[in-house]
Design a protein around this motif. Structure first.
Motif, short mmCIF file in Angstrom:
data_model
loop_
_atom_site.label_atom_id
_atom_site.label_comp_id
_atom_site.label_asym_id
_atom_site.label_seq_id
_atom_site.Cartn_x
_atom_site.Cartn_y
_atom_site.Cartn_z
N GLU A 304 -0.24 9.49 -14.93
CA GLU A 304 -1.00 9.11 -13.74
C GLU A 304 -0.57 7.72 -13.26
OE1 GLU A 304 -2.72 10.90 -11.91
OE2 GLU A 304 -3.52 12.56 -13.07
N LEU A 305 -0.31 6.81 -14.20
CA LEU A 305 0.11 5.46 -13.81
C LEU A 305 1.47 5.49 -13.11
CD1 LEU A 305 -1.00 3.32 -16.88
CD2 LEU A 305 -2.06 3.42 -14.63
N THR A 306 2.33 6.40 -13.57
CA THR A 306 3.66 6.50 -12.96
C THR A 306 3.53 6.87 -11.49
OG1 THR A 306 4.41 7.29 -15.10
CG2 THR A 306 5.96 7.55 -13.29
N LYS A 307 2.50 7.65 -11.17
CA LYS A 307 2.31 8.07 -9.78
C LYS A 307 1.53 7.04 -8.97
CE LYS A 307 0.29 11.91 -9.81
NZ LYS A 307 -0.24 13.18 -9.36
N LYS A 308 0.81 6.15 -9.67
CA LYS A 308 -0.13 5.27 -8.96
C LYS A 308 0.14 3.80 -9.27
CE LYS A 308 -3.18 8.50 -7.56
NZ LYS A 308 -3.78 8.78 -6.35
N PRO A 309 1.16 3.19 -8.66
CA PRO A 309 1.48 1.78 -8.95
C PRO A 309 0.30 0.85 -8.67
CG PRO A 309 3.02 2.73 -7.34
CD PRO A 309 2.08 3.82 -7.70
N LEU A 310 -0.54 1.23 -7.69
CA LEU A 310 -1.67 0.37 -7.36
C LEU A 310 -2.66 0.28 -8.55
CD1 LEU A 310 -2.70 -1.28 -4.99
CD2 LEU A 310 -4.08 0.69 -4.30
N VAL A 311 -2.81 1.40 -9.24
CA VAL A 311 -3.71 1.41 -10.41
C VAL A 311 -3.11 0.52 -11.51
CG1 VAL A 311 -4.81 2.87 -12.17
CG2 VAL A 311 -4.61 3.70 -9.82
#
Ligand code: HEM
Length: 488
Positions: A304-311
């Motif tokens: 999920e982090l790989t897809k969501k740099p903002l997170v």
């Protein structure tokens, strides 16, 4: 005479067909798809039963039934239905459906996962609650987990620029954490795949693999006793091999009891007066139940982090504010609400045991005005419940923020979020799992940037889950790491 014979044979055949084809389901079962003869609804399962069950729930409702081979199965798919199973009728529905491959008598008798809620189970649960997973014990072992997280970082630094299958490294780290919590030893040598306790490592892999493979006897219990494919025999053999490895260590420990306290689980279990069989079974199940589930959670978190740099940026900002330049420690975790919300969100969308562990009705009972017959298998679809639009706003969107302004937690009281189950059989390892999942995610985010291997984009990242006892990604996540400046 010949005519009479033909008539008798024809009549018998019709009678046979009648018994095979009739809908033999008990009356007043929850509604469900009509089962085909012999196989029931097996062909509708596919390789993602939790997803198929979610579709069936849309058609037949929050509590539906189906036939898997000759087995009657009831599936709960809403928070209300889950609460009925895990809370209101918890006692009567607290039996376990023991997978045929794991019906190894000596193991089941001493097991915490597979036994009924009998005196042995109560004793083992008490040991977990009052000795192994108390806040004091968890705190006293935090240095072990922190040290293993640092080792993981060192190992990954050496892999900078290479393609890494992250779940393997996390799994090795978790197995070592468990090895040290349990008997103060590493099992894996991250640097050397042929190092560490090779035989224990191999036996554990084999057992986890067996847990994930299908046994036809689970659908046609009549085949169970025969063990036609030798799966039960194979499990019994591997269990014995694992017990032999531990047996040596337990013997040594009993010999030196009292002379040198290590404050590990073996010490605690020996002091609690458990015999070798109970200790063997419990240690094996803690390894089995704790490592793969947690590795899967962390793999999904990194996906999920790989897809969501903002997170990633938000977690990092929180880390900078709370920890500064220091290495993140477990004592920091209560001060990292965004990180905790992030792990909750991961477990909401990717519960590693999507259908929990199957339960069994000890007696016939009435749930939501339907009859649940004795011996019926009961599954709770935590995966569907975590994605239900009636409960969750924008359910398929990964949004940790949703938990910042909400008290919903996975501790078993909020039935909309039940990755650890609920009721008397709720996961006893929850406090530990929550601790090291948060720690390892924070450590990775603090120490690394990462991207997908060249030529791969996040849109190709499979968010699809294959079904096993756990939900490791298939295909597994591959990443390329770049170290960030840190104190480790
Ligand atoms: C993210 C990590 C984990 C998840 C999502 C998870 C999930 C679960 C679930 C869903 C159950 C079945 C609950 C039910 O029937 O209602 C369970 C049972 C169990 N878990 Fe975990 N688990 C995790 C980690 C651990 C750890 C770290 C340990 C131990 C060190 C552990 C030990 C057990 C045991 C012994 C049981 C059987 C309890 C019983 O039947 O009474 N689990 N877990």
């Amino acid at each position: 005479m010949e005519v009479l014979s033909i008539a008798i044979v024809s009549f018998s055949f019709l009678l046979f067909l009648f018994f095979i084809l009739r809908d033999s389901r008990p009356k007043n079962l929850p509604p469900g798809p009509r089962p085909s003869p012999i196989v029931g609804n097996l062909l509708q399962l596919g390789d993602k039963p939790h997803a198929e069950f979610a579709k069936l729930a849309q058609k037949y409702g929050e509590l539906f039934s189906l036939k898997l081979g000759s087995q009657t199965v009831v599936v709960a798919s809403s928070p209300a239905a889950a609460a009925e199973i895990l809370k209101t009728h918890d006692k009567i529905l607290s039996g376990r459906y023991v997978f045929q491959s794991f019906r190894v008598k000596e193991h089941v008798e001493n097991s915490i996962v597979w036994s009924e809620c009998n005196d042995n189970w109560k004793l083992l649960r008490k040991v977990c609650r009052t000795e192994l997973f108390t806040p004091k014990m968890i705190e006293s072992q935090s240095e072990i987990r922190e040290a293993k997280a640092r080792e993981m970082v060192k190992f990954l630094r050496g892999k900078e620029g290479e393609v890494v299958k992250i779940v393997e490294v996390v799994f090795g780290t978790l197995v070592n954490i468990f090895g040290n919590l349990i008997f103060s030893k590493d099992v894996f040598d991250l640097e050397d795949p042929t190092g560490g306790s090779v035989e224990l490592k191999e036996h554990l892999w084999k057992l986890l693999d067996m847990g994930n493979s299908t046994n036809p006897a689970d659908y046609f219990p009549i085949m169970g006793k025969l063990d036609l494919f030798g799966q039960r025999r194979a499990v019994a053999e591997v269990l014995q091999q694992i017990y032999d490895v531990w047996g040596v260590m337990l013997k040594e420990r009993r010999g030196t009891k009292g002379s040198e306290s290590k404050n590990d689980f073996v010490d605690v279990l020996l002091n609690a007066g458990l015999d070798d069989q109970k200790i063997n079974a419990l240690l094996m199940e803690l390894f089995g139940a704790g490592t793969e589930t947690s590795a899967s959670t962390i793999e999904w978190a990194i996906t999920e982090l790989t897809k969501k740099p903002l997170v990633v940026s938000k977690i990092r900002l929180e880390l900078v504010n709370v920890v500064g330049d220091n290495t993140v420690k477990e004592s920091d975790l209560p001060h990292l609400p965004y990180l905790q919300a992030f792990v909750k969100e991961t477990l909401r969308l990717h519960p590693p045991t999507p259908l929990l562990l199957p339960r069994r009705a000890l007696e016939t009972c009435t749930v939501m005005n339907y009859t649940i017959p004795k011996e019926c298998q009961i599954m709770v679809n935590a995966w569907a419940i975590g994605r239900d639009p009636k409960t969750w706003d924008d359910p398929l969107n990964f949004k940790p923020e949703r938990f910042l302004s909400s008290d919903v937690d996975y501790k078993g009281n909020d039935f909309e979020l039940i990755p650890f189950g609920g009721g008397r059989r709720i996961c006893p390892g929850l406090p530990l799992a929550s601790q090291f999942s948060n720690l390892i995610v924070a450590t990775l985010v603090q120490n690394f940037e990462w991207s997908l291997p060249q030529g791969m984009s996040t849109s190709e990242l499979s968010m699809d889950e294959k079904f096993g006892l756990t939900l490791q990604k298939d295909p597994p996540l591959l990443i390329v790491l770049k170290a960030r400046a840190s104190n480790i």
